[in-house]
Design an enzyme around this catalytic site. Structure first.
Site, PDB file in Angstrom:
ATOM      1  N   ASP A  53      32.785  -6.995 -20.192  1.00  0.00           N
ATOM      2  CA  ASP A  53      33.749  -6.571 -21.198  1.00  0.00           C
ATOM      3  C   ASP A  53      33.206  -5.319 -21.892  1.00  0.00           C
ATOM      4  OD1 ASP A  53      35.933  -6.601 -22.832  1.00  0.00           O
ATOM      5  OD2 ASP A  53      35.022  -7.960 -24.304  1.00  0.00           O
ATOM      6  N   GLU A 373     -14.155   2.993  18.257  1.00  0.00           N
ATOM      7  CA  GLU A 373     -13.983   3.998  19.317  1.00  0.00           C
ATOM      8  C   GLU A 373     -13.556   3.313  20.609  1.00  0.00           C
ATOM      9  OE1 GLU A 373     -16.778   1.889  19.601  1.00  0.00           O
ATOM     10  OE2 GLU A 373     -17.714   3.389  20.919  1.00  0.00           O
TER      11      GLU A 373
END
Ligand code: GH3
Ligand code: MG
Length: 457
Positions: A53, A373
């Site tokens: 509202d 690695e």
């Protein structure tokens, strides 16, 4: 799944009326009698749409809306302002506060209920996206969203599909200052251009002369390239039934003629803002999903991705009775690179190594950095003999050409050892295949490094 609607009104009779109306439409309804209460409910409860509202003591509707839209936790909840009178000025104020839509009391309009339904659907879609984004826990996610919320919805690219000159130029003129508008009278061309061009919004006049505008909307919704493009429908005031059809096929919002220029401007901005917000949410999500499966240093896939993907490659090889081989690749004496030239030089070598590895295999091969690695290459459609040839090619590619370090100032020699194993349907799973390649790698290392060894099996 039914949507949960929060109705906010200070007059109990209004609350009752709206609740009854919504419950009759199978929505789940919660209520609040003032702005503060509404904010509290939104902060903790899951609600899908707020009906707010405008005129309330204390915090009024505009303020509540502004606060909801300013908070990242509630920003995505669609807000529908409920006004007593159909005041264009109020509508514009509300849209500027971030409202998604309006209802005019007394609420009896079927089109507006359809609108609530479409807002709720949109909200649930966004919820799904946000949930997935949160699961990935990407850092910076909230920053990106806060930034997206701050978007002003201006300078958007708007495709206007209207074949009536007067209406077309009126809409274009209203939007001229804030947006960049392209007009396209032909719906066929419009679809083509929507798919081609980078538009933020498509405005479609419902009353096109020789073409069903809703068909165009449905096509835009179903094409992959335009599925996310918001559509704003412009319709005559007596066409609400068709507007409802439009909302059902996925139109995002609509305006009725005579058009209020300010409201048009505000609704266009809202749509563009929302599109950009969802776009960022989506790209952020895709980005974080990509990050989760990518190795940050080398850009190769990471171990996690390899583990997810290897199994499906094995399933495929099994189902089609095709060969598949795996390589485990490990840099020789890599610790020395770090020890002699520093960790940064080590990283440079890893990056270059990964790039060479990637360039040595086919697009369908899966190259990953397992960690440190150590790398793995999985090669579908590849038997043991070919796999050894590929491994040898990789070995030569590393050993044959020195690696540049210190940003190109120096070079060092780098070699790698490689273990090869081929998938044997009768005995292997993912783990045993990699294990056999690993055993072969160990042999390559112990026999002197810079060499390829194949699994004996
Ligand atoms: P081998 O020939 O037996 O494989 O010897 P190696 O030195 O390559 O193997 P080792 O496992 O002894 O050492 C691996 C080194 O890799 C140790 C570790 O510090 C380094 N390393 C692991 N991850 C990274 C990284 O992301 N960046 C850098 N610069 N070094 C890394
Ligand atoms: Mg090593």
């Amino acid at each position: 799944m039914t949507a949960r609607i929060l109705v906010v009104d200070d007059v109990p009779a209004n609350l009752k009326l709206l609740s009854a109306r919504l419950t009759a439409e199978y929505f789940e309804v919660m209520t609040a009698t003032n702005g503060t209460e509404a904010l509290e409910i939104c902060a903790r409860a899951q609600c899908d749409v707020v009906l707010l509202d405008v005129v309330m003591p204390g915090l009024d509707g505009f303020e509540v809306c502004r606060r909801l839209k300013a908070d990242p936790k509630t920003h995505h909840i669609p807000v529908v302002m409920v006004t007593a009178l159909d005041q264009p000025a109020d509508r514009v104020r509300g849209l500027e506060a971030g409202a998604d839509d309006f209802l005019t009391k007394p609420v009896a309009d079927v089109a507006l209920l359809a609108r609530i339904r479409s807002l709720a659907r949109l909200k649930m879609l966004g919820d799904e996206l946000r949930l997935r984004a949160q699961t990935t826990r990407e850092i910076g996610m909230t920053d990106a969203l806060v930034e997206a919320m701050a978007d002003d919805g201006l300078h958007g690219r708007v495709l206007l599909v209207d074949d009536r000159d007067v209406s077309q130029s009126r809409i274009a003129a209203a939007l001229a200052t804030g947006q960049s508008v392209s007009s396209e009278p032909s719906p066929y061309e419009a679809l083509f251009r929507a798919a081609e061009g980078e538009f933020d919004l498509m405005i479609v006049a419902l009353e096109l002369r020789d073409f069903d505008a809703l068909r165009l909307c449905a096509q835009v919704r179903s094409l992959e390239r335009t599925r996310m493009l918001p559509i704003l429908l412009v319709a005559d005031h007596d066409q609400t039934a068709r507007v409802i059809r439009g909302l059902e096929v996925g139109v995002n919002d609509y305006l009725l003629r005579p058009l209020d220029a300010n409201e048009l401007v505000a609704r266009v901005r809202t749509q563009i803002r929302r599109k950009r917000y969802n776009e960022r949410l989506r790209s952020n999500l895709l980005e974080s999903m990509a990050l989760a499966i990518t190795d940050g240093l080398t850009g190769l896939h990471n171990r996690r991705y390899m583990e997810m993907h290897l199994q499906s490659l094995l399933d495929q090889a099994t189902a089609r009775d095709r060969p598949l081989s795996a390589l485990v690749v490990d840099i020789d004496f890599f610790k020395r690179v770090n020890d002699t030239h520093g960790h940064d030089a080590g990283d440079e070598v890893l990056r270059e190594f990964a790039a060479r590895l990637k360039a040595s295999v086919r697009g369908i091969d899966l190259a990953c950095r397992l960690g440190g690695e150590e790398f793995v290459v999985v090669m579908p459609e590849t038997d043991a003999k070919v796999a050894q040839l590929v491994a040898e090619r990789i070995r030569r590619r590393m050993a044959g050409d020195p690696f540049r370090i210190a940003r190109g100032a120096r070079t060092i020699d780098v070699t790698a050892s490689i273990g090869v194993a081929s998938f044997d349907v009768a005995v292997d799973d993912a783990a045993s295949l990699l294990k056999r390649a690993d055993v072969a790698l160990y042999r390559a290392k112990s026999e002197g490094r810079n060499r390829v060894a194949a699994d004996a099996a």
